[in-house]
Design a protein around this motif. Structure first.
Motif, short mmCIF file in Angstrom:
data_model
loop_
_atom_site.label_atom_id
_atom_site.label_comp_id
_atom_site.label_asym_id
_atom_site.label_seq_id
_atom_site.Cartn_x
_atom_site.Cartn_y
_atom_site.Cartn_z
N MET A 58 3.01 7.16 -2.98
CA MET A 58 1.66 6.61 -3.21
C MET A 58 0.57 7.58 -2.75
N LEU A 59 0.69 8.08 -1.52
CA LEU A 59 -0.36 8.95 -0.98
C LEU A 59 -0.50 10.23 -1.80
N VAL A 60 0.61 10.84 -2.11
CA VAL A 60 0.58 12.11 -2.86
C VAL A 60 0.07 11.87 -4.27
N GLY A 61 0.47 10.76 -4.88
CA GLY A 61 0.03 10.45 -6.24
C GLY A 61 -1.47 10.21 -6.32
N PHE A 115 -8.95 9.30 2.11
CA PHE A 115 -9.46 8.27 1.20
C PHE A 115 -8.30 7.49 0.58
N ALA A 116 -7.23 8.19 0.22
CA ALA A 116 -6.06 7.51 -0.35
C ALA A 116 -5.43 6.57 0.69
N THR A 117 -5.35 7.01 1.94
CA THR A 117 -4.82 6.16 3.01
C THR A 117 -5.69 4.92 3.19
N ALA A 118 -7.00 5.10 3.15
CA ALA A 118 -7.91 3.96 3.32
C ALA A 118 -7.78 2.97 2.16
N ILE A 119 -7.61 3.47 0.95
CA ILE A 119 -7.45 2.58 -0.22
C ILE A 119 -6.18 1.76 -0.08
N LEU A 120 -5.07 2.42 0.26
CA LEU A 120 -3.79 1.71 0.36
C LEU A 120 -3.80 0.72 1.53
N ASP A 121 -4.46 1.06 2.64
CA ASP A 121 -4.55 0.12 3.76
C ASP A 121 -5.40 -1.08 3.40
N ASN A 171 -3.35 -3.32 1.16
CA ASN A 171 -2.04 -3.68 1.72
C ASN A 171 -0.89 -3.25 0.81
N ILE A 172 -0.93 -1.99 0.39
CA ILE A 172 0.14 -1.41 -0.45
C ILE A 172 0.90 -0.43 0.42
N ASP A 173 2.24 -0.46 0.32
CA ASP A 173 3.07 0.45 1.11
C ASP A 173 2.86 1.88 0.63
N SER A 174 2.43 2.74 1.54
CA SER A 174 2.14 4.12 1.15
C SER A 174 3.40 4.96 0.98
N ASN A 175 4.53 4.44 1.40
CA ASN A 175 5.79 5.19 1.32
C ASN A 175 6.55 4.93 0.03
N SER A 176 6.16 3.92 -0.74
CA SER A 176 6.88 3.62 -1.97
C SER A 176 6.43 4.56 -3.09
#
Length: 191
Positions: free
Chosen positions: A23-26, A37-43, A46-51
Protein backbone atom coordinates in the motif's frame (compact mmCIF):
# COMPACT_ATOMS: atom_id res chain seq x y z
CA UNK A 1 -8.38 -9.07 3.13
CA UNK A 2 -11.49 -8.39 1.12
CA UNK A 3 -13.93 -10.80 -0.43
CA UNK A 4 -13.44 -9.07 -3.76
CA UNK A 5 -11.07 -10.76 -6.19
CA UNK A 6 -7.48 -9.63 -6.56
CA UNK A 7 -6.81 -6.94 -9.20
CA UNK A 8 -3.49 -6.84 -11.03
CA UNK A 9 -3.74 -3.13 -11.81
CA UNK A 10 -5.48 -0.55 -9.62
CA UNK A 11 -6.20 2.91 -11.01
CA UNK A 12 -5.99 5.71 -8.44
CA UNK A 13 -6.15 9.39 -9.48
CA UNK A 14 -5.25 8.55 -13.08
CA UNK A 15 -2.25 6.38 -12.21
CA UNK A 16 -2.04 2.65 -12.89
CA UNK A 17 -0.47 0.96 -9.88
CA UNK A 18 0.55 -2.73 -10.02
CA UNK A 19 -1.48 -4.89 -7.63
CA UNK A 20 1.53 -6.69 -6.16
CA UNK A 21 2.88 -3.46 -4.60
CA UNK A 22 2.44 -2.78 -0.90
CA UNK A 23 0.00 0.00 0.00
CA UNK A 24 2.65 2.55 1.01
CA UNK A 25 4.86 1.96 -2.01
CA UNK A 26 1.89 1.94 -4.38
CA UNK A 27 0.52 5.25 -3.15
CA UNK A 28 3.92 6.91 -3.35
CA UNK A 29 3.98 6.13 -7.08
CA UNK A 30 1.43 8.92 -7.50
CA UNK A 31 3.38 12.13 -8.12
CA UNK A 32 2.74 14.52 -5.25
CA UNK A 33 2.26 11.83 -2.60
CA UNK A 34 5.24 10.95 -0.48
CA UNK A 35 5.80 8.38 2.21
CA UNK A 36 4.42 10.53 5.05
CA UNK A 37 1.31 11.59 3.15
CA UNK A 38 0.60 7.98 2.11
CA UNK A 39 0.99 6.85 5.74
CA UNK A 40 -1.40 9.58 6.90
CA UNK A 41 -4.00 8.60 4.28
CA UNK A 42 -3.88 4.92 5.22
CA UNK A 43 -4.05 5.71 8.96
CA UNK A 44 -7.03 8.02 8.45
CA UNK A 45 -8.92 5.37 6.47
CA UNK A 46 -7.83 2.46 8.75
CA UNK A 47 -6.31 0.48 5.86
CA UNK A 48 -3.48 -1.97 6.53
CA UNK A 49 -0.35 -0.48 5.01
CA UNK A 50 1.33 -3.88 4.77
CA UNK A 51 -1.23 -5.49 2.45
CA UNK A 52 -0.98 -5.50 -1.32
CA UNK A 53 -2.75 -2.77 -3.24
CA UNK A 54 -4.47 -5.35 -5.45
CA UNK A 55 -6.70 -6.35 -2.51
CA UNK A 56 -8.35 -2.92 -2.25
CA UNK A 57 -12.11 -2.78 -2.69
CA UNK A 58 -13.80 -0.25 -4.94
CA UNK A 59 -15.04 1.63 -1.85
CA UNK A 60 -11.48 1.85 -0.49
CA UNK A 61 -10.18 3.14 -3.82
CA UNK A 62 -12.89 5.81 -3.94
CA UNK A 63 -12.18 6.83 -0.33
CA UNK A 64 -8.45 7.13 -1.07
CA UNK A 65 -9.11 9.22 -4.19
CA UNK A 66 -11.50 11.47 -2.26
CA UNK A 67 -8.94 12.04 0.48
CA UNK A 68 -6.11 12.66 -2.01
CA UNK A 69 -8.06 15.20 -4.06
CA UNK A 70 -9.44 16.99 -0.96
CA UNK A 71 -6.98 16.62 1.93
CA UNK A 72 -8.83 19.25 4.03
CA UNK A 73 -11.54 16.62 4.53
CA UNK A 74 -9.04 14.41 6.35
CA UNK A 75 -8.18 17.25 8.77
CA UNK A 76 -4.53 17.27 7.73
CA UNK A 77 -2.58 20.28 9.00
CA UNK A 78 -1.80 22.99 6.44
CA UNK A 79 1.94 22.39 6.70
CA UNK A 80 1.31 18.89 5.35
CA UNK A 81 0.19 20.26 1.96
CA UNK A 82 2.61 21.04 -0.85
CA UNK A 83 1.08 24.36 -2.01
CA UNK A 84 0.17 26.67 0.83
CA UNK A 85 -1.46 30.06 0.16
CA UNK A 86 -1.61 29.78 -3.61
CA UNK A 87 -0.97 33.16 -5.24
CA UNK A 88 -3.95 33.04 -7.58
CA UNK A 89 -6.59 31.61 -5.21
CA UNK A 90 -5.14 32.23 -1.76
CA UNK A 91 -6.15 28.71 -0.69
CA UNK A 92 -4.07 25.87 0.72
CA UNK A 93 -3.79 23.21 -2.00
CA UNK A 94 -2.15 19.88 -2.53
CA UNK A 95 -0.97 19.49 -6.12
CA UNK A 96 -0.84 16.12 -7.87
CA UNK A 97 0.58 14.59 -11.07
CA UNK A 98 0.97 17.04 -13.98
CA UNK A 99 -0.20 20.05 -11.96
CA UNK A 100 3.15 20.16 -10.13
CA UNK A 101 5.50 20.95 -13.08
CA UNK A 102 2.82 23.16 -14.69
CA UNK A 103 2.52 25.32 -11.57
CA UNK A 104 6.29 25.42 -11.14
CA UNK A 105 6.75 26.69 -14.71
CA UNK A 106 4.06 29.34 -14.15
CA UNK A 107 5.74 30.51 -10.93
CA UNK A 108 9.14 30.86 -12.60
CA UNK A 109 7.61 32.68 -15.58
CA UNK A 110 5.79 35.09 -13.26
CA UNK A 111 9.07 35.88 -11.49
CA UNK A 112 10.81 36.49 -14.81
CA UNK A 113 8.07 38.83 -16.03
CA UNK A 114 8.07 40.85 -12.81
CA UNK A 115 11.88 41.10 -13.12
CA UNK A 116 12.44 40.03 -9.54
CA UNK A 117 15.87 38.99 -8.32
CA UNK A 118 14.76 35.35 -8.34
CA UNK A 119 13.62 35.83 -11.94
CA UNK A 120 17.03 37.15 -12.96
CA UNK A 121 18.74 34.21 -11.28
CA UNK A 122 16.42 31.78 -13.07
CA UNK A 123 17.12 33.50 -16.39
CA UNK A 124 20.88 33.25 -15.88
CA UNK A 125 20.72 29.64 -14.73
CA UNK A 126 22.33 30.50 -11.39
CA UNK A 127 21.40 29.47 -7.86
CA UNK A 128 18.25 31.19 -6.66
CA UNK A 129 18.08 30.70 -2.90
CA UNK A 130 21.13 32.62 -1.76
CA UNK A 131 23.70 29.85 -1.92
CA UNK A 132 27.31 30.74 -2.52
CA UNK A 133 28.58 30.21 -6.04
CA UNK A 134 32.31 30.72 -5.69
CA UNK A 135 33.12 27.02 -5.71
CA UNK A 136 29.82 25.24 -6.31
CA UNK A 137 27.14 25.57 -8.94
CA UNK A 138 29.54 25.22 -11.81
CA UNK A 139 28.07 23.53 -14.81
CA UNK A 140 29.03 23.39 -18.44
CA UNK A 141 32.41 22.88 -20.00
CA UNK A 142 35.78 23.89 -18.62
CA UNK A 143 36.75 27.48 -19.33
CA UNK A 144 40.32 28.48 -20.15
CA UNK A 145 41.89 25.07 -19.79
CA UNK A 146 42.60 23.08 -22.94
CA UNK A 147 42.16 19.39 -22.49
CA UNK A 148 44.36 17.19 -24.63
CA UNK A 149 47.52 15.18 -25.01
CA UNK A 150 51.14 16.23 -24.67
CA UNK A 151 52.15 19.85 -25.03
CA UNK A 152 53.85 20.87 -28.26
CA UNK A 153 57.67 21.11 -27.93
CA UNK A 154 59.02 24.63 -27.73
CA UNK A 155 60.94 25.95 -30.73
CA UNK A 156 64.61 26.59 -30.19
CA UNK A 157 65.66 30.14 -30.83
CA UNK A 158 69.09 31.45 -31.81
CA UNK A 159 69.70 32.60 -28.23
CA UNK A 160 69.41 28.97 -27.00
CA UNK A 161 72.47 27.95 -29.04
CA UNK A 162 75.43 30.09 -27.93
CA UNK A 163 77.95 27.33 -28.74
CA UNK A 164 77.08 27.32 -32.43
CA UNK A 165 77.32 31.07 -32.71
CA UNK A 166 80.62 31.29 -30.77
CA UNK A 167 82.44 28.48 -32.62
CA UNK A 168 84.69 29.69 -35.44
CA UNK A 169 84.03 27.81 -38.65
CA UNK A 170 85.29 28.12 -42.14
CA UNK A 171 81.91 27.44 -43.68
CA UNK A 172 79.84 30.23 -42.04
CA UNK A 173 76.49 29.73 -43.82
CA UNK A 174 76.37 25.99 -43.02
CA UNK A 175 77.10 26.54 -39.29
CA UNK A 176 74.44 29.21 -38.96
CA UNK A 177 71.82 27.01 -40.57
CA UNK A 178 72.56 23.98 -38.36
CA UNK A 179 70.70 23.80 -35.02
CA UNK A 180 72.59 23.82 -31.72
CA UNK A 181 72.48 20.05 -31.27
CA UNK A 182 73.83 19.41 -34.76
CA UNK A 183 76.66 21.96 -34.45
CA UNK A 184 79.16 19.67 -32.65
CA UNK A 185 78.57 16.92 -35.20
CA UNK A 186 79.24 19.38 -38.02
CA UNK A 187 82.47 20.52 -36.42
CA UNK A 188 83.72 16.93 -36.08
CA UNK A 189 83.17 16.28 -39.77
CA UNK A 190 85.19 19.33 -40.79
CA UNK A 191 88.39 18.22 -39.02
Amino acid sequence: MSTQEYRHIVRIVGNDIPGERKMLVGLTQIKGIGYNFATAILDTLNIDSNSNIGHLTDENVQAIEKLITNPAEGNFPTWFLNRRKDIETGNDLHLLTSDIPFTLRNDIERERVTASWRGYRHLSGLKVRGQRTRTSGRKGGAVGVAKGGMAAPAKKSSSDAPAAAAAPTTDAPAAEAAPAEAAPAAEEKKE
